[in-house]
Every structure is written in C-alpha cells, then in structure tokens.
Design a protein around this motif. Structure first.
Motif, PDB file in Angstrom:
ATOM      1  N   ASN A  32       0.848  -1.179   0.000  1.00  0.00           N
ATOM      2  CA  ASN A  32       0.000   0.000   0.000  1.00  0.00           C
ATOM      3  C   ASN A  32       0.894   1.243   0.000  1.00  0.00           C
ATOM      4  O   ASN A  32       2.124   1.143  -0.035  1.00  0.00           O
ATOM      5  CB  ASN A  32      -0.917  -0.009   1.224  1.00  0.00           C
ATOM      6  N   TYR A  33       0.268   2.411   0.024  1.00  0.00           N
ATOM      7  CA  TYR A  33       1.031   3.650   0.135  1.00  0.00           C
ATOM      8  C   TYR A  33       1.978   3.562   1.328  1.00  0.00           C
ATOM      9  O   TYR A  33       1.632   3.039   2.391  1.00  0.00           O
ATOM     10  CB  TYR A  33       0.083   4.836   0.303  1.00  0.00           C
ATOM     11  N   SER A  34       3.161   4.093   1.159  1.00  0.00           N
ATOM     12  CA  SER A  34       4.147   4.059   2.231  1.00  0.00           C
ATOM     13  C   SER A  34       3.638   4.820   3.446  1.00  0.00           C
ATOM     14  O   SER A  34       3.064   5.908   3.319  1.00  0.00           O
ATOM     15  CB  SER A  34       5.456   4.695   1.761  1.00  0.00           C
ATOM     16  N   PRO A  35       3.870   4.298   4.650  1.00  0.00           N
ATOM     17  CA  PRO A  35       3.707   5.141   5.833  1.00  0.00           C
ATOM     18  C   PRO A  35       4.550   6.403   5.678  1.00  0.00           C
ATOM     19  O   PRO A  35       5.572   6.406   4.971  1.00  0.00           O
ATOM     20  CB  PRO A  35       4.218   4.257   6.970  1.00  0.00           C
ATOM     21  N   LEU A  36       4.141   7.472   6.342  1.00  0.00           N
ATOM     22  CA  LEU A  36       4.867   8.732   6.183  1.00  0.00           C
ATOM     23  C   LEU A  36       6.306   8.589   6.676  1.00  0.00           C
ATOM     24  O   LEU A  36       7.231   9.119   6.060  1.00  0.00           O
ATOM     25  CB  LEU A  36       4.123   9.858   6.910  1.00  0.00           C
ATOM     26  N   ILE A  37       6.496   7.900   7.791  1.00  0.00           N
ATOM     27  CA  ILE A  37       7.834   7.490   8.223  1.00  0.00           C
ATOM     28  C   ILE A  37       7.815   5.965   8.323  1.00  0.00           C
ATOM     29  O   ILE A  37       6.939   5.401   8.989  1.00  0.00           O
ATOM     30  CB  ILE A  37       8.228   8.110   9.572  1.00  0.00           C
ATOM     31  N   TYR A  38       8.777   5.314   7.676  1.00  0.00           N
ATOM     32  CA  TYR A  38       8.706   3.862   7.486  1.00  0.00           C
ATOM     33  C   TYR A  38      10.091   3.261   7.663  1.00  0.00           C
ATOM     34  O   TYR A  38      11.092   3.816   7.198  1.00  0.00           O
ATOM     35  CB  TYR A  38       8.199   3.589   6.077  1.00  0.00           C
ATOM     36  N   ALA A  39      10.141   2.113   8.345  1.00  0.00           N
ATOM     37  CA  ALA A  39      11.372   1.332   8.453  1.00  0.00           C
ATOM     38  C   ALA A  39      11.007  -0.131   8.268  1.00  0.00           C
ATOM     39  O   ALA A  39      10.073  -0.622   8.920  1.00  0.00           O
ATOM     40  CB  ALA A  39      12.034   1.556   9.804  1.00  0.00           C
ATOM     41  N   PHE A  40      11.714  -0.808   7.389  1.00  0.00           N
ATOM     42  CA  PHE A  40      11.437  -2.222   7.120  1.00  0.00           C
ATOM     43  C   PHE A  40      12.711  -3.021   7.343  1.00  0.00           C
ATOM     44  O   PHE A  40      13.753  -2.746   6.750  1.00  0.00           O
ATOM     45  CB  PHE A  40      10.944  -2.411   5.682  1.00  0.00           C
ATOM     46  N   ASP A  41      12.625  -4.044   8.202  1.00  0.00           N
ATOM     47  CA  ASP A  41      13.732  -4.949   8.475  1.00  0.00           C
ATOM     48  C   ASP A  41      14.987  -4.187   8.875  1.00  0.00           C
ATOM     49  O   ASP A  41      16.082  -4.441   8.377  1.00  0.00           O
ATOM     50  CB  ASP A  41      14.008  -5.834   7.250  1.00  0.00           C
ATOM     51  N   CYS A  42      14.814  -3.232   9.783  1.00  0.00           N
ATOM     52  CA  CYS A  42      15.927  -2.423  10.271  1.00  0.00           C
ATOM     53  C   CYS A  42      16.297  -2.837  11.690  1.00  0.00           C
ATOM     54  O   CYS A  42      15.474  -3.360  12.441  1.00  0.00           O
ATOM     55  CB  CYS A  42      15.576  -0.940  10.250  1.00  0.00           C
ATOM     56  N   GLU A  43      17.530  -2.524  12.056  1.00  0.00           N
ATOM     57  CA  GLU A  43      18.033  -2.769  13.407  1.00  0.00           C
ATOM     58  C   GLU A  43      18.611  -1.469  13.944  1.00  0.00           C
ATOM     59  O   GLU A  43      19.289  -0.737  13.213  1.00  0.00           O
ATOM     60  CB  GLU A  43      19.100  -3.855  13.372  1.00  0.00           C
ATOM     61  N   ASN A  44      18.322  -1.188  15.209  1.00  0.00           N
ATOM     62  CA  ASN A  44      18.824   0.027  15.850  1.00  0.00           C
ATOM     63  C   ASN A  44      18.361   1.256  15.076  1.00  0.00           C
ATOM     64  O   ASN A  44      19.124   1.892  14.336  1.00  0.00           O
ATOM     65  CB  ASN A  44      20.354   0.004  15.944  1.00  0.00           C
ATOM     66  N   VAL A  45      17.101   1.587  15.265  1.00  0.00           N
ATOM     67  CA  VAL A  45      16.486   2.678  14.521  1.00  0.00           C
ATOM     68  C   VAL A  45      15.674   3.531  15.495  1.00  0.00           C
ATOM     69  O   VAL A  45      15.061   2.998  16.431  1.00  0.00           O
ATOM     70  CB  VAL A  45      15.631   2.131  13.363  1.00  0.00           C
ATOM     71  N   ALA A  46      15.681   4.849  15.279  1.00  0.00           N
ATOM     72  CA  ALA A  46      15.065   5.731  16.278  1.00  0.00           C
ATOM     73  C   ALA A  46      14.484   6.977  15.630  1.00  0.00           C
ATOM     74  O   ALA A  46      14.920   7.410  14.558  1.00  0.00           O
ATOM     75  CB  ALA A  46      16.091   6.124  17.339  1.00  0.00           C
TER      76      ALA A  46
END
Length: 459
Positions: A114-128
C-alpha cells in the motif's frame, strides 16, 4: 552500534529491552544535504541522502533543525536516528503520489502493498525517532479518504479474500484506483531495537505509531494528539518486548491497542504479541485506555498497564472529542481464533467512563458483520485477566464480561476497584468461569455480588 538493555519490572517474566544509543554517533544535518525550508522536493531528497550517509557511516543521527520542513515519505535505515531539534516541524504532504511506489505494510491486521507510511522502516536494526520537535502532517486528503464509500469497502473485502486464498503478499497491490487505504503515520515493520522518544505528533492519516512484527521497542515521553478516524495512539502488533512509558495521548480512537493480526493472515504468520508494558501514561481523550484486539488472531499474552490515568473531561483538545468507553477492553469475534492471556491493569484512575473499568466482548465485528460471512469459525481463548487498585469517579458499569458459550472466559479477578457513581448495571457476566468481583463499587452503586451472572461461575 551500541545498545543498552533496559530492565522492566512486570508481573510476568519480562526480558530486558535493547535500546539503541546514539549519544556518541555522528550528526548529519539535513541542510548540509540540500534541505531548504518550504521546498518539499529538496528537503525530501536531502533527508534520504542524510539517512543513507548515516547508515554508511555505521551509525548516525539525521538532524532536522528548527523551522518548518515540508516532506514526502521518509524511509529509515539501520543504525539511524531521525532527530527533530527543538522548534523543528516536519510537515508531511497529503499527496498520495508522494507515498509511492507501494511498500509492504498492512491494513488492520492483513498484510499488503500500500502507500508508504509517512515514516517507514522495514527490516531495520537500531532505529530511532527522537527529539523535542514535532511531526505535523497535512490531513486534508486523508480526511476525505476516511469516509467509507462502496469502492473502499469493496477493496477491504478483496484484500480479505486474498488473505483467505493465501495470495502472496507481493500480489496484494492496494495502492490503486479508489481503494483509498490511508497510510500509517509511522510504521516500524520487522525491526529490532526501536526507540521513539520525546517527539510530539499532531495529526495522523490512520494508526499513529505502529510497531509491526518488531522486537525490543521503547516509546517514551511522546505526546500524541490525533483526532481523525482510526487514530489510535500506539498499536504494537505481533511485536515482543515493548515498553510504552511517560506518554500523553489525546486520540480519536484507542490510546494503546495491542494487536496480533487478522484471521488467516495472522494464522499464517503465527507470531503473538507478547511482553508489553504501558506505564505512567496520561490519556486526555480516546475510546479506551488499553484495547486488546480485535485483530488478535496470532495471540496476545503478558500485558501490563500500570500507573496510567484518564485525566480528560471528555472534551479532548478540540471539538472532535470522543468519550472514553473502557479502561481495559478485550474484543474479539468468532472468526479470530488466537488467544488472550495474562493481562494486568493496576493503579489506574479515571474521571468519567461511558463504559466500564473492564469490558470483554466476543462478538465485535463492526462493518465486517455485513461485508462478508464467517469463512472459518475459530473462537478466542481468554484467561487470566487481573484488574486492581482502580478508582473511577463515574462509569456505566464496573465490569461487562461476555464470553462464548462454547468457550467461556476463564479466571478473571478484580480487586480494590472503586467506582464512585455507577449509572447502569454494576456488573454483567455471561459465559465465564472463576470470576472474582469487588464487594462494592461506590457510594451509590449496588453490590457487585448481586451482579447479573449468566452461564457463569464466580468465586
């Protein structure tokens, strides 16, 4: 990339939560990558370049300085902290084209593109996402999309049918035509070691903060005001080891809603939501303080809400106020399957509830009741619910517990629960076993021991 382990006390075995530490990471100013106030294109490109540079450096904080910054989608990468400085406002576009191409996400418990979330992280590690700045999306288009015309409802039925037929997720393309499935504001999808800290959020197209299939999530000192349709505050879904603390919620829907997927799709993923602690939070407005479900087909266990308080007057921060219905609301239906067990709530206060301190309903289908029939009947096992040390000024009831005759709710205990004024039947219990209720409910409330028990057993 350094991480710290946070120890969290809970009435169950709660693992330590890993939290990324960016204090000594290199800083990447978006202005050094070409960002310009008032220029959506240059700012979007600059943020993407800064994120890539921070990731390539091994770790880094991408700094959004004070000012109003127009942006399209932001895709985070591993070992990256998006930091909003004091006075910074990220103002996201409401142009759907800015959130293409489609990404792997979900819609109310069913995976799709679907449309991307406005802020999106996929299969990431150590993200903030951190800092005292603000996220403030433009909502005009999304408000139009929040209506439920026939084409939108047809799209939901089509997506459900694809999940039922086990169509590959990559083939579930929903960002087409007039499906109008609104994007999430922030989604962490299949991430590890997630931190959201200190930010303010004003408005959201859909669910606000959605950790999906994540492990080790910390959300602290976040202020959310989002009064649109489906504007839950935080929706941990099929995620494990989650801490939500010191937050303020002013919602058009539930403050926190723990989920684990819908029906066939969740049975395929087979990932419960487990070990979630919500503590020291304040709710100004919203439907429930804590909702469990109704998307819970993967199972939900080990949930604790402690030292949280509904402090609003039922008006919220603007004219879109909704009544807070229940403090703890477990909701499911005959299609979900899954299970709910070991849910605790303690040291909670509230002003006025339109519903109950505890509500459990097993026939919650909303619009799905008429959209499609029950393809597969699987009941939800619900057991070990604990509510203690709760004080409410006014409520419709203390507890409404409605189980299924074929699978009664098991082992529910309310202790030291006081409601000063009960406007309806104090307690209703149907199809439940081993239920302990408080001996009295307040100055004018009838004794809970005289409650309406149907096909149930109390202790």
């Amino acid at each position: 990339m350094p991480v710290q382990a946070t120890s969290v006390r809970a009435p169950f075995d709660m693992p330590g939560i890993l939290v990324p530490d960016f204090r000594h990471s290199r800083r990447f100013q978006i202005t050094e990558f070409g960002a310009r106030p008032g220029d959506k294109q240059s700012t979007s490109i600059a943020i993407a370049r800064a994120i890539r540079a921070a990731n390539a450096a091994g770790s880094g904080s991408v700094i959004v300085p004070a000012g109003i910054w127009l942006s399209g989608k932001i895709h985070l990468e591993s070992n990256v902290n998006l930091h909003l400085a004091r006075g910074a406002i990220l103002r996201f576009s409401d142009d759907p084209q800015d959130y293409l191409p489609p990404v792997q996400t979900s819609w109310e418990g069913i995976e799709c593109f679907n449309y991307s979330p406005l802020i999106y992280a996929f299969d990431c590690e150590n993200v903030a996402i951190t800092g005292p700045g603000r996220i403030e999306p433009v909502l005009d288009r999304w408000k139009i999309w929040s209506a439920r015309p026939k084409l939108h409802m047809d799209a939901l039925v089509a997506l459900y049918d694809m999940a039922y037929r086990n169509v590959p997720v990559a083939d579930r393309q929903m960002a087409i035509g007039q499906n109008n499935l609104r994007p999430h504001l922030i989604q962490f999808n299949r991430c590890r070691n997630v931190l959201v800290e200190d930010i303010s959020i004003r408005g959201s197209p859909f669910w606000t903060l959605h950790p999906l299939l994540c492990r080790d999530v910390t959300i602290r000192r976040v202020s959310i005001q989002a009064h649109g349709h489906n504007n839950d505050g935080v929706d941990p879904e099929m995620s494990q080891n989650v801490l939500i603390e010191d937050c303020v919620f002013d919602q058009g829907d539930d403050a926190v809603s723990v989920k684990s997927g819908r029906d066939m799709d969740a049975w395929r993923l087979a990932t419960p939501c487990r070990n979630v602690v919500v503590r020291n939070c304040r709710v100004l407005n919203g439907h429930q303080l804590m909702a469990v479900g109704s998307e819970l087909s993967g199972g939900i266990e080990n949930i604790w809400v402690d030292d949280c308080h509904f402090v609003g007057d039922g008006r919220g921060g603007d004219d879109h106020a909704v009544p807070i219905n229940n403090l703890l609301y477990v909701k499911t239906n005959e299609r979900r399957g899954g299970y709910v067990r070991n849910v605790h709530m303690s040291r909670v206060t509230a002003t006025t509830l339109a519903g109950s301190v505890l509500a459990v309903e097993t026939d919650v289908l909303y619009q799905w009741r008429t959209l499609l029939p029950t393809y597969v009947r699987r009941l939800t096992a619900i057991e070990r619910l604990r509510v203690s040390d709760v004080h409410v000024q006014q409520a419709q009831s203390v507890a409404v517990i409605k189980g299924e005759r074929d699978l009664p709710i098991q082992d529910v205990r309310l202790s030291r629960v006081r409601v000063e004024r009960v406007s309806g039947t104090p307690t209703i219990v149907e199809n439940a076993r081993d239920v302990t209720l408080p001996a009295a409910v307040g100055r004018n409330g009838a004794s809970a021991l005289g409650a309406d028990f149907k096909n149930s057993r109390r202790i």
